[in-house]
Design a protein around this motif. Structure first.
Motif, PDB file in Angstrom:
ATOM      1  N   GLN A   1      24.378 -28.770  41.165  1.00  0.00           N
ATOM      2  CA  GLN A   1      25.523 -28.223  41.529  1.00  0.00           C
ATOM      3  C   GLN A   1      26.690 -29.323  41.628  1.00  0.00           C
ATOM      4  O   GLN A   1      27.736 -29.272  42.512  1.00  0.00           O
ATOM      5  N   ASP A   2      26.588 -30.200  40.976  1.00  0.00           N
ATOM      6  CA  ASP A   2      27.600 -31.345  40.915  1.00  0.00           C
ATOM      7  C   ASP A   2      28.870 -30.916  40.334  1.00  0.00           C
ATOM      8  O   ASP A   2      30.018 -31.533  40.692  1.00  0.00           O
ATOM      9  N   GLY A   3      28.873 -30.018  39.424  1.00  0.00           N
ATOM     10  CA  GLY A   3      30.146 -29.431  38.909  1.00  0.00           C
ATOM     11  C   GLY A   3      31.006 -28.438  39.844  1.00  0.00           C
ATOM     12  O   GLY A   3      30.895 -28.441  41.076  1.00  0.00           O
ATOM     13  N   GLY A   4      32.256 -28.149  39.546  1.00  0.00           N
ATOM     14  CA  GLY A   4      32.768 -27.328  40.234  1.00  0.00           C
ATOM     15  C   GLY A   4      34.052 -28.133  41.040  1.00  0.00           C
ATOM     16  O   GLY A   4      33.982 -29.207  40.750  1.00  0.00           O
ATOM     17  N   PRO A   5      34.666 -27.518  41.880  1.00  0.00           N
ATOM     18  CA  PRO A   5      35.682 -28.173  42.578  1.00  0.00           C
ATOM     19  C   PRO A   5      35.050 -29.249  43.493  1.00  0.00           C
ATOM     20  O   PRO A   5      33.743 -29.095  43.890  1.00  0.00           O
ATOM     21  N   LEU A   6      36.006 -30.155  43.785  1.00  0.00           N
ATOM     22  CA  LEU A   6      35.562 -31.353  44.754  1.00  0.00           C
ATOM     23  C   LEU A   6      35.417 -30.671  46.133  1.00  0.00           C
ATOM     24  O   LEU A   6      36.721 -30.277  46.572  1.00  0.00           O
TER      25      LEU A   6
ATOM     26  N   HIS B   1      42.799 -19.517  62.748  1.00  0.00           N
ATOM     27  CA  HIS B   1      41.942 -19.630  61.679  1.00  0.00           C
ATOM     28  C   HIS B   1      42.702 -19.081  60.527  1.00  0.00           C
ATOM     29  O   HIS B   1      43.360 -17.849  60.564  1.00  0.00           O
ATOM     30  N   SER B   2      42.794 -19.793  59.294  1.00  0.00           N
ATOM     31  CA  SER B   2      43.326 -19.183  58.153  1.00  0.00           C
ATOM     32  C   SER B   2      42.617 -19.873  56.948  1.00  0.00           C
ATOM     33  O   SER B   2      41.969 -20.887  57.086  1.00  0.00           O
ATOM     34  N   ARG B   3      42.489 -18.922  55.978  1.00  0.00           N
ATOM     35  CA  ARG B   3      41.716 -19.403  54.706  1.00  0.00           C
ATOM     36  C   ARG B   3      42.541 -18.686  53.467  1.00  0.00           C
ATOM     37  O   ARG B   3      42.987 -17.526  53.534  1.00  0.00           O
ATOM     38  N   ILE B   4      42.795 -19.541  52.517  1.00  0.00           N
ATOM     39  CA  ILE B   4      43.457 -19.193  51.077  1.00  0.00           C
ATOM     40  C   ILE B   4      42.621 -19.556  49.966  1.00  0.00           C
ATOM     41  O   ILE B   4      41.948 -20.970  49.993  1.00  0.00           O
ATOM     42  N   THR B   5      42.214 -18.702  49.063  1.00  0.00           N
ATOM     43  CA  THR B   5      41.553 -19.201  47.914  1.00  0.00           C
ATOM     44  C   THR B   5      42.103 -18.675  46.667  1.00  0.00           C
ATOM     45  O   THR B   5      42.502 -17.605  46.505  1.00  0.00           O
ATOM     46  N   PHE B   6      42.408 -19.709  45.640  1.00  0.00           N
ATOM     47  CA  PHE B   6      42.795 -19.284  44.278  1.00  0.00           C
ATOM     48  C   PHE B   6      41.745 -18.505  43.361  1.00  0.00           C
ATOM     49  O   PHE B   6      40.780 -18.695  43.642  1.00  0.00           O
ATOM     50  N   THR B   7      42.320 -17.433  43.005  1.00  0.00           N
ATOM     51  CA  THR B   7      41.447 -16.687  42.026  1.00  0.00           C
ATOM     52  C   THR B   7      41.816 -16.825  40.693  1.00  0.00           C
ATOM     53  O   THR B   7      40.997 -16.169  39.648  1.00  0.00           O
ATOM     54  N   GLU B   8      43.181 -17.029  40.358  1.00  0.00           N
ATOM     55  CA  GLU B   8      43.721 -16.969  39.157  1.00  0.00           C
ATOM     56  C   GLU B   8      44.994 -17.798  39.318  1.00  0.00           C
ATOM     57  O   GLU B   8      45.171 -18.449  40.354  1.00  0.00           O
ATOM     58  N   GLU B   9      45.740 -18.017  38.292  1.00  0.00           N
ATOM     59  CA  GLU B   9      47.204 -18.661  38.217  1.00  0.00           C
ATOM     60  C   GLU B   9      48.198 -17.938  38.492  1.00  0.00           C
ATOM     61  O   GLU B   9      48.025 -16.886  37.654  1.00  0.00           O
ATOM     62  N   ALA B  10      49.222 -18.348  39.325  1.00  0.00           N
ATOM     63  CA  ALA B  10      50.414 -17.349  39.248  1.00  0.00           C
ATOM     64  C   ALA B  10      51.554 -18.222  38.804  1.00  0.00           C
ATOM     65  O   ALA B  10      51.745 -19.414  39.146  1.00  0.00           O
ATOM     66  N   ASN B  11      52.334 -17.903  37.850  1.00  0.00           N
ATOM     67  CA  ASN B  11      53.337 -18.700  37.281  1.00  0.00           C
ATOM     68  C   ASN B  11      54.855 -18.358  37.803  1.00  0.00           C
ATOM     69  O   ASN B  11      55.259 -17.368  38.183  1.00  0.00           O
TER      70      ASN B  11
ATOM     71  N   ALA C   1      38.643 -18.707  39.496  1.00  0.00           N
ATOM     72  CA  ALA C   1      37.261 -18.560  40.330  1.00  0.00           C
ATOM     73  C   ALA C   1      36.447 -17.215  40.148  1.00  0.00           C
ATOM     74  O   ALA C   1      37.228 -16.404  39.950  1.00  0.00           O
ATOM     75  N   PRO C   2      35.051 -17.423  39.963  1.00  0.00           N
ATOM     76  CA  PRO C   2      34.490 -16.091  39.909  1.00  0.00           C
ATOM     77  C   PRO C   2      34.561 -15.185  40.897  1.00  0.00           C
ATOM     78  O   PRO C   2      34.565 -15.583  42.097  1.00  0.00           O
ATOM     79  N   ALA C   3      34.641 -13.864  40.798  1.00  0.00           N
ATOM     80  CA  ALA C   3      34.755 -12.804  41.687  1.00  0.00           C
ATOM     81  C   ALA C   3      33.552 -12.919  42.462  1.00  0.00           C
ATOM     82  O   ALA C   3      33.531 -12.595  43.669  1.00  0.00           O
ATOM     83  N   LYS C   4      32.102 -13.136  42.308  1.00  0.00           N
ATOM     84  CA  LYS C   4      31.028 -13.054  43.163  1.00  0.00           C
ATOM     85  C   LYS C   4      31.235 -14.118  44.333  1.00  0.00           C
ATOM     86  O   LYS C   4      30.613 -13.936  45.388  1.00  0.00           O
ATOM     87  N   THR C   5      32.078 -15.189  44.101  1.00  0.00           N
ATOM     88  CA  THR C   5      32.049 -16.065  45.144  1.00  0.00           C
ATOM     89  C   THR C   5      33.284 -16.182  45.952  1.00  0.00           C
ATOM     90  O   THR C   5      33.375 -16.637  47.144  1.00  0.00           O
TER      91      THR C   5
END
Length: 322
Positions: free
Chosen positions: A89-94, A231-241, A146-150
């Motif tokens: 699981q070493d890959g993916g985001p830091l 508490h707040s959380r934001i996750t990228f799922t794609e890119e917005a330009n 990001a994959p939808a399942k996660t």
């Protein structure tokens, strides 16, 4: 370097009500701690871009605020790397853990705990670059997606002849806002950065309660109440330009004992006739009464605020355009 520390102060811009610092600027302090951690580790964001063509992107930010910050506070930030559960699981985001402490009555108090994920996105503009540093290679991506399942991301939504704002709010206790992405919400020449989504999350709540007849200023003027965010959380799922239209949806999910409520923020862009989700997030809101210029305390929601949050009072247009 696996653990670093740095002293930080909140920015004056975030001191909007009395001397308290809002959740957006608390998250800015977390971001500064992350950038300093990379700098101390030998990977400053500017050098990564200029030499290696790597764009440093915070792609997931999950922050709990335990103690309120004031404008003159000096925070001590500690950033540590989260070890992968296994070698595979070493890959993916830091993955990083950020903790901020502050002094209160001669005691050190934990003020913020944040989980942060960082990706290094290859610059798409084609200029010459040096080979990617080996230590960062597992965290390098050609595109942020990001994959939808996660993440719980939704599949693209066909629009057809429908109005996107109507499509995104139909049958929901929700408010949606259409907004053209300006360059100053972006970085690395083209994409919305995490701070841009934090500003969206802050503004969509402001628009939502105003639409429901319980605006921030109304409750301040009439009851001395202010919104607070634990508490707040934001996750990228794609890119917005840059210069795309961003459709931001604020959906109330749960009210807890008239004390706090949780809401979901989802952001989309319209591409090839489909709404493509670019970010998703959650925020917890409460309200507090201002007791004096230094102190506040949480209050139970009154009937007006409950009506606004649940959609049983005020305007229910569910849409806004900027």
């Amino acid at each position: 370097m696996t653990t670093t520390s740095v002293s930080l102060r909140p920015r004056y811009e975030g001191s909007n009500i009395c001397t308290w610092i809002g959740f957006k600027h608390v998250n800015y302090m977390v971001e500064e701690a992350v950038l300093d951690h990379l700098r101390q580790s030998g990977f400053p964001a500017g050098q990564l871009y200029e030499r290696f063509g790597l764009c440093t992107d915070i792609v997931d930010l999950d922050t709990k605020i335990l103690t309120a910050f004031h404008i003159d506070d000096l925070a001590q930030a500690t950033v540590s790397r989260v070890r992968p559960e296994s070698a595979t699981q070493d890959g993916g985001p830091l993955k990083l853990l950020v903790e901020l402490t502050v002094e209160r009555d001669d005691k050190t108090v934990k003020a913020v705990k944040s989980k942060v994920s960082v990706s290094f996105r290859l610059d798409p503009h084609g200029f010459d670059a040096e080979p990617v540093p080996a230590a960062l290679a597992p965290h390098v991506v050609e595109r942020i997606a990001a994959p939808a399942k996660t993440t719980g991301a939704t599949a693209p939504i066909p629009v057809g002849d429908a109005d996107p704002l109507d499509l995104l709010t139909a049958g929901r206790n929700a408010f949606a806002w259409a907004w053209r992405i300006p360059y100053f919400y972006c970085h690395f020449t083209e994409r919305v950065q995490m701070s841009g989504y934090l500003r969206q999350m802050e503004e969509i709540l402001d628009l939502f309660v105003e639409d429901r007849g319980a605006s921030i200023k109304t409750l301040l003027d009439e009851q001395n109440w202010i919104p607070v965010v634990p508490h707040s959380r934001i996750t990228f799922t794609e890119e917005a330009n840059m210069e795309e239209t961003l459709y931001t949806v604020f959906t109330v999910e749960e009210v807890f004992k008239k004390f706090t409520f949780t809401a979901r923020m989802d952001c989309y862009v319209l591409r090839d006739g489909e709404l493509v989700q670019t970010a998703t997030g959650k925020i917890t809101h409460g309200w507090a009464v201002i007791e004096n210029r230094k102190d506040w305390s949480l209050v139970n929601f009154d009937d007006r605020l409950i009506g606004a949050i649940t959609g049983k009072a005020g305007s229910l247009s569910g849409r806004g355009v900027s």
